[in-house]
Design a protein around this motif. Structure first.
Motif, PDB file in Angstrom:
ATOM      1  N   VAL A 154     -14.402 -51.451  16.497  1.00  0.00           N
ATOM      2  CA  VAL A 154     -13.726 -51.541  17.754  1.00  0.00           C
ATOM      3  C   VAL A 154     -15.061 -50.811  18.784  1.00  0.00           C
TER       4      VAL A 154
ATOM      5  N   ARG B 267      -5.952 -48.349  20.175  1.00  0.00           N
ATOM      6  CA  ARG B 267      -4.186 -47.996  19.600  1.00  0.00           C
ATOM      7  C   ARG B 267      -2.801 -47.685  19.885  1.00  0.00           C
TER       8      ARG B 267
ATOM      9  N   ARG C 132       1.279 -56.225  19.563  1.00  0.00           N
ATOM     10  CA  ARG C 132       0.746 -56.056  18.651  1.00  0.00           C
ATOM     11  C   ARG C 132      -0.102 -57.147  19.097  1.00  0.00           C
ATOM     12  N   PHE C 133      -1.636 -57.001  18.222  1.00  0.00           N
ATOM     13  CA  PHE C 133      -2.452 -57.746  18.229  1.00  0.00           C
ATOM     14  C   PHE C 133      -2.629 -59.038  16.536  1.00  0.00           C
ATOM     15  N   GLN C 134      -2.964 -59.995  16.914  1.00  0.00           N
ATOM     16  CA  GLN C 134      -3.311 -60.905  15.562  1.00  0.00           C
ATOM     17  C   GLN C 134      -3.661 -60.490  14.356  1.00  0.00           C
ATOM     18  N   TYR C 135      -4.599 -59.356  14.789  1.00  0.00           N
ATOM     19  CA  TYR C 135      -5.767 -59.113  13.908  1.00  0.00           C
ATOM     20  C   TYR C 135      -5.697 -57.868  14.159  1.00  0.00           C
ATOM     21  N   ASN C 136      -6.257 -56.871  12.868  1.00  0.00           N
ATOM     22  CA  ASN C 136      -6.256 -55.717  12.966  1.00  0.00           C
ATOM     23  C   ASN C 136      -7.560 -55.600  12.385  1.00  0.00           C
ATOM     24  N   VAL C 137      -8.009 -54.701  13.749  1.00  0.00           N
ATOM     25  CA  VAL C 137      -9.768 -54.604  13.393  1.00  0.00           C
ATOM     26  C   VAL C 137      -9.871 -53.100  13.212  1.00  0.00           C
ATOM     27  N   PRO C 138     -10.841 -52.424  12.245  1.00  0.00           N
ATOM     28  CA  PRO C 138     -11.114 -50.709  11.915  1.00  0.00           C
ATOM     29  C   PRO C 138     -11.461 -50.539  13.640  1.00  0.00           C
ATOM     30  N   ASP C 139     -11.046 -49.158  13.315  1.00  0.00           N
ATOM     31  CA  ASP C 139     -11.438 -48.072  14.817  1.00  0.00           C
ATOM     32  C   ASP C 139     -13.011 -48.397  14.757  1.00  0.00           C
TER      33      ASP C 139
ATOM     34  N   VAL D 185      -1.071 -50.953  21.257  1.00  0.00           N
ATOM     35  CA  VAL D 185      -0.960 -51.699  19.552  1.00  0.00           C
ATOM     36  C   VAL D 185       0.401 -51.308  20.179  1.00  0.00           C
ATOM     37  N   ARG D 186       0.476 -49.880  19.284  1.00  0.00           N
ATOM     38  CA  ARG D 186       1.983 -48.802  18.902  1.00  0.00           C
ATOM     39  C   ARG D 186       2.570 -49.360  20.027  1.00  0.00           C
TER      40      ARG D 186
END
Length: 105
Positions: A81, A63, A71-78, A66-67
């Motif tokens: 992950v 995280r 940024r990644f192409q997809y946002n996967v929930p914690d 990403v911040r």
């Protein structure tokens, strides 16, 4: 690669990454992890058993990256992950590639 020890005394395989492979995409990384798992099985090593602190640290590092970096192409929930990290049979680790540190717990 390095053979390391789980908290329960069993041996497992750790795979170290550095440089461009981290930004190259998931296909290359996944292929190396699958090959490492094959090697792990050939040598009769146990699977990597991540401690809760390691899982939380991995999610936080991801995280923070990403911040602060990209940024990644997809946002996967914690939770997904964390699940993927716990289920990966080899430890994925490596040397620092950015000067940004993730907060500690």
């Amino acid at each position: 690669m390095r053979i390391k020890e789980n908290d329960d005394g069993t041996k497992y395989l750790a795979v170290y990454f550095a440089g461009p492979i981290r930004a190259a995409g998931g296909t290359e990384l996944a292929a190396v992890v699958v090959l490492a798992d094959y090697v792990r099985r050939l040598f009769g090593l146990d699977r990597f058993k991540a401690r809760d602190e390691e899982v939380h640290r991995f999610v936080e590092e991801l995280r923070t990256y990403v911040r602060r970096v990209m940024r990644f192409q997809y946002n996967v929930p914690d939770r997904l992950v964390a699940y993927a990290y716990r289920m990966t049979p080899v430890e994925i680790t490596g040397v620092a590639t950015d000067r940004i540190l993730a907060p500690s717990y």
